[in-house]
Design a protein around this motif. Structure first.
Motif, PDB file in Angstrom:
ATOM      1  N   TRP A  69       0.223   0.799   9.930  1.00  0.00           N
ATOM      2  CA  TRP A  69       0.111   1.497  11.240  1.00  0.00           C
ATOM      3  C   TRP A  69       0.581   0.250  12.433  1.00  0.00           C
ATOM      4  N   PHE A 106       0.895  -1.426   0.009  1.00  0.00           N
ATOM      5  CA  PHE A 106       0.061   0.208  -0.031  1.00  0.00           C
ATOM      6  C   PHE A 106       0.836   1.245  -0.014  1.00  0.00           C
ATOM      7  N   THR A 107       0.052   2.250  -0.346  1.00  0.00           N
ATOM      8  CA  THR A 107       1.228   3.695  -0.484  1.00  0.00           C
ATOM      9  C   THR A 107       0.845   4.148   0.741  1.00  0.00           C
ATOM     10  N   ALA A 108       0.050   4.033   1.722  1.00  0.00           N
ATOM     11  CA  ALA A 108      -0.181   4.583   2.892  1.00  0.00           C
ATOM     12  C   ALA A 108       0.784   3.594   3.765  1.00  0.00           C
ATOM     13  N   PRO A 109       1.409   4.369   4.934  1.00  0.00           N
ATOM     14  CA  PRO A 109       2.343   3.534   6.024  1.00  0.00           C
ATOM     15  C   PRO A 109       1.476   2.469   6.713  1.00  0.00           C
ATOM     16  N   LYS A 116      -7.890   9.975  11.457  1.00  0.00           N
ATOM     17  CA  LYS A 116      -6.915   9.260  10.204  1.00  0.00           C
ATOM     18  C   LYS A 116      -8.049   8.188   9.497  1.00  0.00           C
ATOM     19  N   THR A 117      -7.633   7.644   8.486  1.00  0.00           N
ATOM     20  CA  THR A 117      -8.539   6.409   7.924  1.00  0.00           C
ATOM     21  C   THR A 117      -7.514   5.246   8.130  1.00  0.00           C
TER      22      THR A 117
END
Length: 148
Positions: A94, A89-92, A103-104
């Motif tokens: 968690w 994924f481009t998002a880090p 945040k989502t």
């Protein structure tokens, strides 16, 4: 010539890390998780970066109710078939250290339906931490989990 069983040394040689890890996996499957943890840790003494041993230790610790095992569970992405199934994924990712307020977070199925049902119960806890939760689940479970 007769076969004679032997034991692995308590201070393992470098080449024994795979054997110790295999032993840890077998011990966990035999419902001997304490011994499995010890065997995996012995393997990690020989080869600290050995993902299979970290993963085996994590499963044994989790089966004992030791939730510190979740940290080692991330090693699954470096082991066997799971390594080929990892999504990027481009998002880090968690890992619980940063605040989720505003945040989502995407909770996605990565294993079987039972695991999805087991872990979806944590979605409300993430909402309570201020997150918007997006679920990506198996099609068969979409209707059941639509209340989340």
């Amino acid at each position: 010539m007769r076969w004679r069983p032997t034991t692995l040394r308590s201070s393992p040689r470098r080449e024994n890390f795979q054997l110790l890890t295999n032993r840890a996996v077998a011990l966990r499957r035999l419902d001997r998780p304490h011994e499995a943890v010890m065997s995996a840790r012995s393997a990690l003494v020989s080869k600290p970066d050995f993902a299979q041993a970290r993963f085996a230790e994590s499963l044994a610790r989790l089966s004992l109710g030791d939730f510190g095992g979740w940290q080692g569970y991330e090693a699954r992405w470096q082991v066997g078939l799971l390594a080929t199934q990892r999504r990027h994924f481009t998002a880090p990712l968690w890992l619980g250290k940063e605040s989720l307020a505003g945040k989502t977070i995407l909770l996605h199925a990565e294993q079987g339906s039972g695991d999805t049902i087991q872990f979806v119960r944590y979605a409300p806890l993430l909402v309570a931490l201020g997150a918007t939760v997006v679920l990506e689940v198996q099609i068969e479970l979409a209707r059941l989990l639509s209340a989340y």
